[in-house]
Design an enzyme around this catalytic site. Structure first.
Site, PDB file in Angstrom:
ATOM      1  N   ALA A   1      65.997 -14.717 -16.194  1.00  0.00           N
ATOM      2  CA  ALA A   1      65.463 -13.424 -15.760  1.00  0.00           C
ATOM      3  C   ALA A   1      65.888 -12.283 -16.674  1.00  0.00           C
ATOM      4  O   ALA A   1      65.163 -11.307 -16.833  1.00  0.00           O
ATOM      5  CB  ALA A   1      65.881 -13.137 -14.320  1.00  0.00           C
ATOM      6  N   THR A   2      67.063 -12.400 -17.291  1.00  0.00           N
ATOM      7  CA  THR A   2      67.494 -11.360 -18.227  1.00  0.00           C
ATOM      8  C   THR A   2      66.486 -11.228 -19.357  1.00  0.00           C
ATOM      9  O   THR A   2      66.013 -10.125 -19.672  1.00  0.00           O
ATOM     10  CB  THR A   2      68.886 -11.689 -18.809  1.00  0.00           C
ATOM     11  OG1 THR A   2      69.815 -11.774 -17.732  1.00  0.00           O
ATOM     12  CG2 THR A   2      69.352 -10.625 -19.793  1.00  0.00           C
TER      13      THR A   2
ATOM     14  N   ASN B   1      70.398  -8.136  -5.740  1.00  0.00           N
ATOM     15  CA  ASN B   1      71.378  -9.208  -5.926  1.00  0.00           C
ATOM     16  C   ASN B   1      72.716  -8.934  -5.241  1.00  0.00           C
ATOM     17  O   ASN B   1      73.511  -9.837  -5.059  1.00  0.00           O
ATOM     18  CB  ASN B   1      71.595  -9.461  -7.407  1.00  0.00           C
ATOM     19  CG  ASN B   1      71.785  -8.183  -8.194  1.00  0.00           C
ATOM     20  OD1 ASN B   1      70.870  -7.360  -8.284  1.00  0.00           O
ATOM     21  ND2 ASN B   1      72.973  -7.993  -8.720  1.00  0.00           N
TER      22      ASN B   1
ATOM     23  N   GLN C   1      66.040 -12.975  -7.379  1.00  0.00           N
ATOM     24  CA  GLN C   1      66.651 -13.349  -6.096  1.00  0.00           C
ATOM     25  C   GLN C   1      65.601 -13.711  -5.052  1.00  0.00           C
ATOM     26  O   GLN C   1      65.939 -14.214  -3.980  1.00  0.00           O
ATOM     27  CB  GLN C   1      67.492 -12.185  -5.545  1.00  0.00           C
ATOM     28  CG  GLN C   1      68.705 -11.815  -6.378  1.00  0.00           C
ATOM     29  CD  GLN C   1      69.841 -12.812  -6.272  1.00  0.00           C
ATOM     30  OE1 GLN C   1      69.868 -13.672  -5.395  1.00  0.00           O
ATOM     31  NE2 GLN C   1      70.798 -12.709  -7.163  1.00  0.00           N
TER      32      GLN C   1
ATOM     33  N   ALA D   1      65.526 -19.882 -12.578  1.00  0.00           N
ATOM     34  CA  ALA D   1      65.663 -21.113 -11.801  1.00  0.00           C
ATOM     35  C   ALA D   1      67.017 -21.225 -11.099  1.00  0.00           C
ATOM     36  O   ALA D   1      67.114 -21.805 -10.015  1.00  0.00           O
ATOM     37  CB  ALA D   1      65.462 -22.327 -12.714  1.00  0.00           C
ATOM     38  N   HIS D   2      68.082 -20.654 -11.704  1.00  0.00           N
ATOM     39  CA  HIS D   2      69.422 -21.001 -11.218  1.00  0.00           C
ATOM     40  C   HIS D   2      69.846 -20.287  -9.929  1.00  0.00           C
ATOM     41  O   HIS D   2      70.911 -20.593  -9.398  1.00  0.00           O
ATOM     42  CB  HIS D   2      70.463 -20.838 -12.333  1.00  0.00           C
ATOM     43  CG  HIS D   2      70.886 -19.440 -12.642  1.00  0.00           C
ATOM     44  ND1 HIS D   2      72.021 -18.892 -12.102  1.00  0.00           N
ATOM     45  CD2 HIS D   2      70.342 -18.493 -13.422  1.00  0.00           C
ATOM     46  CE1 HIS D   2      72.141 -17.647 -12.574  1.00  0.00           C
ATOM     47  NE2 HIS D   2      71.138 -17.393 -13.373  1.00  0.00           N
TER      48      HIS D   2
ATOM     49  N   THR E   1      60.804 -23.598 -29.270  1.00  0.00           N
ATOM     50  CA  THR E   1      60.460 -24.883 -28.668  1.00  0.00           C
ATOM     51  C   THR E   1      60.792 -24.893 -27.185  1.00  0.00           C
ATOM     52  O   THR E   1      61.893 -24.487 -26.791  1.00  0.00           O
ATOM     53  CB  THR E   1      61.220 -26.012 -29.390  1.00  0.00           C
ATOM     54  OG1 THR E   1      60.821 -26.025 -30.750  1.00  0.00           O
ATOM     55  CG2 THR E   1      60.935 -27.374 -28.757  1.00  0.00           C
TER      56      THR E   1
ATOM     57  N   CYS F   1      84.028  -6.106 -12.826  1.00  0.00           N
ATOM     58  CA  CYS F   1      85.008  -6.047 -13.891  1.00  0.00           C
ATOM     59  C   CYS F   1      84.282  -5.952 -15.215  1.00  0.00           C
ATOM     60  O   CYS F   1      83.640  -6.895 -15.640  1.00  0.00           O
ATOM     61  CB  CYS F   1      85.857  -7.324 -13.893  1.00  0.00           C
ATOM     62  SG  CYS F   1      87.419  -7.135 -13.083  1.00  0.00           S
TER      63      CYS F   1
HETATM   64  C1  LIG Z   1      70.716 -13.243 -11.681  1.00  0.00           C
HETATM   65  C2  LIG Z   1      69.815 -12.083 -11.834  1.00  0.00           C
HETATM   66  C3  LIG Z   1      69.300 -11.733 -13.083  1.00  0.00           C
HETATM   67  C4  LIG Z   1      69.688 -12.456 -14.347  1.00  0.00           C
HETATM   68  O1  LIG Z   1      69.069 -13.714 -14.392  1.00  0.00           O
HETATM   69  P1  LIG Z   1      69.495 -14.797 -15.503  1.00  0.00           P
HETATM   70  O2  LIG Z   1      68.481 -15.860 -15.308  1.00  0.00           O
HETATM   71  O3  LIG Z   1      70.881 -15.212 -15.154  1.00  0.00           O
HETATM   72  O4  LIG Z   1      69.372 -14.149 -16.819  1.00  0.00           O
HETATM   73  C5  LIG Z   1      68.446 -10.663 -13.159  1.00  0.00           C
HETATM   74  N1  LIG Z   1      68.104  -9.966 -12.056  1.00  0.00           N
HETATM   75  C6  LIG Z   1      68.568 -10.271 -10.845  1.00  0.00           C
HETATM   76  C7  LIG Z   1      68.150  -9.485  -9.670  1.00  0.00           C
HETATM   77  C8  LIG Z   1      69.448 -11.337 -10.691  1.00  0.00           C
HETATM   78  O5  LIG Z   1      69.921 -11.628  -9.489  1.00  0.00           O
END
Ligand SMILES: *Cc1c(COP(=O)(O)O)cnc(C)c1O
Length: 389
Positions: free
Chosen positions: A74-75, A154, A182, A203-204, A243, A329
């Site tokens: 998502a970043t 989040n 989220q 996905a995570h 890729t 932090c």
């Molecule tokens: C975790 C999160 C991200 C970052 O996602 P990644 O896949 O870890 O780069 C961005 N936005 C929100 C709201 C998130 O909770």
């Protein structure tokens, strides 16, 4: 595993579902082909698997498979959406609207664009964490090219009014991007109904693998133009070269499929667990829920405890439960959560907050154990506080 703390930090990341893992494994080994190889079966089978994932992701959000652009998460999707639109629509305008409680992966690209000369309006939120739609309307200008508002927060889990925001943006012909990291698999998301033009996914956070995500990019009514932020072999219709990471991609698709299939029953179960946790710990005096009490993710409970030191509280919880506290932090500097500060909290209360992120593998017994330990920790901290006075 049994002597490790109970994991209640599902907004940070989630464990990989074993069903997802099993689905991924062949794509690491015998089905290792490059999805861009057109001359042999190795390439074909990878391409077919990627195509199938595009179909499942598109179906999950009512989009078309060609509107899915795979990214590393998502970043990257947020960066591609925000910088990609800023660059492509530069001649139309240089004004972007976002919100104070967005993830850093939205705020920081906006901050970067500001340094290049773009104008950024950062909307405040109400005390419940939701934006004020009237303020949004007032912020929009003729040179506004993009509005970026997250689907689910989040930290406090609140759900922004996407349908209303989408309607306002569409009327003014301004592109609407939402960070749905989220939200995917947790709440219904329909890009047509909600008038969403760009949506970031990962996905995570939904029991899939880390390092894979996607950006939904609308192709019709309107067709979104996007300037690539990574150039190379022209993958993903030129929008994101590199890729394709086939094992992660198929895992992403499987994770979302499972989450959508189980969404309703799982949300009910999570709501029960959260209610149970809150009912137990709300006997503590001076404990508050942060964020709107109903308009939030089922698995989210974010609370503040009056007169308790945030650092001491999270330290006391550590051996029994893995949660995040409301302090971030950054470079050895402990600061109160900027999200809670945006809700109007004092430093002290923002700092003494705990985010419980309840997930798929948590049980009633775990919730009871956490509640018991939490109450005990708060009580003992308050006793030492009184004793030291
Ligand atoms: C975790 C999160 C991200 C970052 O996602 P990644 O896949 O870890 O780069 C961005 N936005 C929100 C709201 C998130 O909770």
């Amino acid at each position: 595993m049994s002597n490790r703390p109970i994991y209640l930090d599902c907004h940070a990341t989630t464990p990989l579902d074993e069903r997802v893992l099993n689905f991924m494994i062949p794509y690491f080994t015998e089905k290792f082909g490059n999805a861009a190889s057109v001359n042999h079966v190795y390439g074909w089978e990878s391409e077919a698997a990627v195509k199938q994932t595009r179909r499942s992701l598109a179906a999950a959000i009512n989009a078309n498979p060609e509107e899915i652009v795979f990214t590393s998460g998502a970043t990257e999707a947020n960066n591609l959406a925000i910088k990609g639109v800023a660059e492509a629509y530069f001649s139309k305008g240089q004004h972007i609207v976002t919100v104070a409680t967005e993830h850093k992966a939205v705020l920081d690209p906006c901050e970067y664009l500001k340094s290049l000369g773009f104008e950024i309006t950062i909307l405040p939120v109400n005390q419940d964490g939701l934006i004020d739609l009237e303020l949004l309307e007032k912020a929009l200008r003729d040179d506004t090219i993009l509005v970026s508002v997250m689907a689910a927060n989040n930290e406090i889990g609140v759900l922004q009014p996407l349908a209303e925001i989408g309607k306002i943006c569409r009327q003014r012909e301004i592109l609407f991007h939402t960070d749905a990291a989220q939200a995917i698999g947790k709440i219904p998301l329909d890009v047509e109904e909600l008038n969403i033009d760009l949506m970031s996914l990962t996905a995570h956070k939904v029991y899939g693998p880390k390092g894979i995500g996607a950006l939904y990019v609308r192709r019709r009514n309107p067709k979104v133009k996007l300037a690539a932020q990574q150039h190379g072999g022209g993958h993903e219709r030129g929008m994101r070269s590199g890729t394709l990471y086939t094992p992660q991609i198929v895992g992403f698709g499987k994770a979302v499929e499972i989450a959508i299939l189980e969404q309703e029953t799982e949300n009910q179960r999570l709501t029960e667990l959260r209610t149970r946790l809150w009912q137990k710990i709300s006997i503590i005096e001076g404990i508050y829920i942060n964020g709107h009490p109903q308009k939030r993710l089922a698995g989210n409970l974010n609370i503040s405890v009056e007169g308790v030191d945030g650092a001491a509280l999270s330290l006391g919880l550590q051996p029994i439960v893995a949660v995040s506290s409301g302090s971030a932090c950054s470079s050895h500097h402990v600061a109160p959560s900027y999200v809670l500060k945006a809700l109007g909290y004092s430093d002290k209360l923002a700092y003494a907050s705990i985010r419980f992120g309840i997930g798929r593998f948590n049980t009633v017994a775990e919730i009871d154990q956490v509640a018991e330990h939490f109450i005990m920790t708060v009580n003992s901290l308050r006793k030492t506080l009184v004793a030291s006075r």
